[in-house]
Write a protein that holds these residues in place. Structure first.
Motif, PDB file in Angstrom:
ATOM      1  N   LEU A 134      -4.711  -7.815   7.842  1.00  0.00           N
ATOM      2  CA  LEU A 134      -5.264  -7.372   9.123  1.00  0.00           C
ATOM      3  C   LEU A 134      -4.164  -6.816  10.023  1.00  0.00           C
ATOM      4  O   LEU A 134      -4.333  -5.757  10.638  1.00  0.00           O
ATOM      5  CB  LEU A 134      -5.997  -8.533   9.805  1.00  0.00           C
ATOM      6  CG  LEU A 134      -7.187  -9.082   9.006  1.00  0.00           C
ATOM      7  CD1 LEU A 134      -7.758 -10.327   9.683  1.00  0.00           C
ATOM      8  CD2 LEU A 134      -8.273  -8.028   8.833  1.00  0.00           C
ATOM      9  N   ASP A 135      -3.012  -7.512  10.083  1.00  0.00           N
ATOM     10  CA  ASP A 135      -1.911  -7.076  10.948  1.00  0.00           C
ATOM     11  C   ASP A 135      -1.353  -5.726  10.513  1.00  0.00           C
ATOM     12  O   ASP A 135      -0.884  -4.947  11.337  1.00  0.00           O
ATOM     13  CB  ASP A 135      -0.778  -8.117  10.949  1.00  0.00           C
ATOM     14  CG  ASP A 135      -1.190  -9.398  11.653  1.00  0.00           C
ATOM     15  OD1 ASP A 135      -2.263  -9.405  12.288  1.00  0.00           O
ATOM     16  OD2 ASP A 135      -0.452 -10.401  11.543  1.00  0.00           O
ATOM     17  N   ALA A 136      -1.387  -5.442   9.219  1.00  0.00           N
ATOM     18  CA  ALA A 136      -0.877  -4.164   8.714  1.00  0.00           C
ATOM     19  C   ALA A 136      -1.845  -3.016   9.010  1.00  0.00           C
ATOM     20  O   ALA A 136      -1.519  -1.857   8.774  1.00  0.00           O
ATOM     21  CB  ALA A 136      -0.626  -4.270   7.213  1.00  0.00           C
ATOM     22  N   GLY A 137      -3.036  -3.366   9.497  1.00  0.00           N
ATOM     23  CA  GLY A 137      -4.027  -2.320   9.810  1.00  0.00           C
ATOM     24  C   GLY A 137      -4.744  -1.805   8.583  1.00  0.00           C
ATOM     25  O   GLY A 137      -5.359  -0.741   8.616  1.00  0.00           O
ATOM     26  N   PHE A 138      -4.675  -2.548   7.493  1.00  0.00           N
ATOM     27  CA  PHE A 138      -5.286  -2.088   6.241  1.00  0.00           C
ATOM     28  C   PHE A 138      -6.799  -1.937   6.370  1.00  0.00           C
ATOM     29  O   PHE A 138      -7.394  -1.086   5.716  1.00  0.00           O
ATOM     30  CB  PHE A 138      -4.961  -3.044   5.094  1.00  0.00           C
ATOM     31  CG  PHE A 138      -3.530  -2.996   4.642  1.00  0.00           C
ATOM     32  CD1 PHE A 138      -2.745  -1.873   4.883  1.00  0.00           C
ATOM     33  CD2 PHE A 138      -2.964  -4.067   3.960  1.00  0.00           C
ATOM     34  CE1 PHE A 138      -1.418  -1.821   4.459  1.00  0.00           C
ATOM     35  CE2 PHE A 138      -1.640  -4.027   3.524  1.00  0.00           C
ATOM     36  CZ  PHE A 138      -0.870  -2.903   3.778  1.00  0.00           C
ATOM     37  N   ARG A 139      -7.411  -2.796   7.192  1.00  0.00           N
ATOM     38  CA  ARG A 139      -8.871  -2.723   7.299  1.00  0.00           C
ATOM     39  C   ARG A 139      -9.304  -1.331   7.779  1.00  0.00           C
ATOM     40  O   ARG A 139     -10.306  -0.807   7.314  1.00  0.00           O
ATOM     41  CB  ARG A 139      -9.369  -3.792   8.271  1.00  0.00           C
ATOM     42  CG  ARG A 139     -10.872  -3.872   8.279  1.00  0.00           C
ATOM     43  CD  ARG A 139     -11.392  -5.081   7.594  1.00  0.00           C
ATOM     44  NE  ARG A 139     -11.460  -6.168   8.546  1.00  0.00           N
ATOM     45  CZ  ARG A 139     -12.149  -7.275   8.350  1.00  0.00           C
ATOM     46  NH1 ARG A 139     -12.823  -7.437   7.234  1.00  0.00           N
ATOM     47  NH2 ARG A 139     -12.159  -8.217   9.240  1.00  0.00           N
ATOM     48  N   GLU A 140      -8.490  -0.727   8.674  1.00  0.00           N
ATOM     49  CA  GLU A 140      -8.832   0.593   9.221  1.00  0.00           C
ATOM     50  C   GLU A 140      -8.679   1.700   8.168  1.00  0.00           C
ATOM     51  O   GLU A 140      -9.219   2.793   8.327  1.00  0.00           O
ATOM     52  CB  GLU A 140      -7.965   0.912  10.445  1.00  0.00           C
ATOM     53  CG  GLU A 140      -8.302   0.093  11.686  1.00  0.00           C
ATOM     54  CD  GLU A 140      -7.890  -1.376  11.582  1.00  0.00           C
ATOM     55  OE1 GLU A 140      -6.773  -1.645  11.104  1.00  0.00           O
ATOM     56  OE2 GLU A 140      -8.687  -2.260  11.960  1.00  0.00           O
ATOM     57  N   ASP A 141      -7.904   1.404   7.121  1.00  0.00           N
ATOM     58  CA  ASP A 141      -7.750   2.399   6.041  1.00  0.00           C
ATOM     59  C   ASP A 141      -9.047   2.571   5.255  1.00  0.00           C
ATOM     60  O   ASP A 141      -9.255   3.597   4.599  1.00  0.00           O
ATOM     61  CB  ASP A 141      -6.653   1.949   5.062  1.00  0.00           C
ATOM     62  CG  ASP A 141      -5.262   2.089   5.670  1.00  0.00           C
ATOM     63  OD1 ASP A 141      -5.090   2.895   6.601  1.00  0.00           O
ATOM     64  OD2 ASP A 141      -4.352   1.381   5.186  1.00  0.00           O
ATOM     65  N   ASN A 163     -12.292   3.559   5.432  1.00  0.00           N
ATOM     66  CA  ASN A 163     -13.227   4.279   6.305  1.00  0.00           C
ATOM     67  C   ASN A 163     -13.932   5.362   5.502  1.00  0.00           C
ATOM     68  O   ASN A 163     -13.790   5.429   4.277  1.00  0.00           O
ATOM     69  CB  ASN A 163     -12.475   4.834   7.516  1.00  0.00           C
ATOM     70  CG  ASN A 163     -11.327   5.754   7.094  1.00  0.00           C
ATOM     71  OD1 ASN A 163     -11.423   6.467   6.093  1.00  0.00           O
ATOM     72  ND2 ASN A 163     -10.244   5.732   7.848  1.00  0.00           N
ATOM     73  N   SER A 215       0.834  -1.208   0.000  1.00  0.00           N
ATOM     74  CA  SER A 215       0.000   0.000   0.000  1.00  0.00           C
ATOM     75  C   SER A 215       0.861   1.248   0.000  1.00  0.00           C
ATOM     76  O   SER A 215       1.982   1.239   0.510  1.00  0.00           O
ATOM     77  CB  SER A 215      -0.937  -0.009   1.207  1.00  0.00           C
ATOM     78  OG  SER A 215      -0.481   0.853   2.213  1.00  0.00           O
ATOM     79  N   GLU A 230      -4.117 -12.564   7.327  1.00  0.00           N
ATOM     80  CA  GLU A 230      -3.522 -12.003   8.548  1.00  0.00           C
ATOM     81  C   GLU A 230      -2.600 -10.832   8.205  1.00  0.00           C
ATOM     82  O   GLU A 230      -2.531  -9.850   8.937  1.00  0.00           O
ATOM     83  CB  GLU A 230      -2.704 -13.065   9.304  1.00  0.00           C
ATOM     84  CG  GLU A 230      -3.544 -14.103  10.025  1.00  0.00           C
ATOM     85  CD  GLU A 230      -4.227 -15.077   9.070  1.00  0.00           C
ATOM     86  OE1 GLU A 230      -3.619 -15.418   8.028  1.00  0.00           O
ATOM     87  OE2 GLU A 230      -5.377 -15.483   9.340  1.00  0.00           O
ATOM     88  N   GLU A 231      -1.885 -10.962   7.093  1.00  0.00           N
ATOM     89  CA  GLU A 231      -0.976  -9.891   6.690  1.00  0.00           C
ATOM     90  C   GLU A 231      -1.751  -8.582   6.505  1.00  0.00           C
ATOM     91  O   GLU A 231      -1.321  -7.516   6.929  1.00  0.00           O
ATOM     92  CB  GLU A 231      -0.279 -10.294   5.381  1.00  0.00           C
ATOM     93  CG  GLU A 231       0.860  -9.383   5.015  1.00  0.00           C
ATOM     94  CD  GLU A 231       1.546  -9.786   3.712  1.00  0.00           C
ATOM     95  OE1 GLU A 231       1.147 -10.799   3.095  1.00  0.00           O
ATOM     96  OE2 GLU A 231       2.464  -9.052   3.310  1.00  0.00           O
TER      97      GLU A 231
END
Ligand SMILES: Nc1ncnc2c1ncn2[C@@H]1O[C@H](COP(=O)(O)OP(=O)(O)O)[C@@H](O)[C@H]1O
Ligand SMILES: [Mg+2]
Length: 161
Positions: free
Chosen positions: A95-102, A104, A66, A92-93
């Motif tokens: 989710l762990d990178a916090g991509f889901r929070e991007d 929004n 990203s 997991e990669e």
């Protein structure tokens, strides 16, 4: 617009579509880019980002997965995040990178290789399909939400005129 298709005879046409798409952007929008290697996903994103006001390089985020860019939209700063999930190895990669929070209400997310993001990648507002056809590309845009419909309603692009 329910559905949009066009023939892009050369890279300039891809760039023109990227610029046209840049004018339709709204915060919260998620665009999936489908197509084989070399179909023009990165070329389209690059043109979109430059037309949206980004100055500087737009590289394919193949290894970082990203790359964020800041552009001004209606006088407000908005983050456009370009994803390339080709090398994503596991959910997991992501989710762990916090991509889901991007994904929004504020950010705009553009995703190459969304197929690799299943099942953790949030759904798109617009699906873009790029296919090699002769020397050029066939492109198809499909809205998948109210926001996507609004985006395509604002699209003005006529490459063959
Ligand atoms: N409409 C088009 N017709 C012909 N060539 C194109 C067109 N749009 C882009 N290209 C070329 O195709 C290639 C696309 O590469 P790239 O954008 O990296 O593809 P992808 O990200 O889908 O793997 C580039 O070499 C670009 O110059
Ligand atoms: Mg690419």
């Amino acid at each position: 617009m329910q559905h949009f298709t066009a023939y892009l005879p050369d890279e300039d046409a891809t760039a023109a579509l990227g610029a046209a798409l840049a004018r339709t952007l709204a915060p919260g929008l998620v665009i999936y880019l489908h197509g084989d290697l070399g179909a023009g996903k990165t070329a389209l994103t690059r043109a979109l980002l430059h037309a949206a006001g980004h100055v500087g390089k737009v590289k394919s985020p193949t290894y970082t997965l990203s790359e964020p860019y800041q552009v001004m939209l209606a006088g407000r700063p908005v983050q456009v995040i370009h994803f390339d999930l080709y090398r994503m190895s596991s959910p997991e990669e992501f989710l762990d990178a916090g991509f889901r929070e991007d994904f929004n209400q504020e950010n705009i997310c553009i995703v190459e290789w969304p197929e690799k993001g299943e099942p953790v990648l949030p759904p798109p507002d617009v699906n873009v399909f790029l296919r090699v056809s002769g020397r050029g590309r066939e492109v198809e845009l499909q809205p998948l939400s109210q926001l996507g419909l609004l985006c395509l309603d604002r699209l003005t692009f006529a490459p063959n005129l």
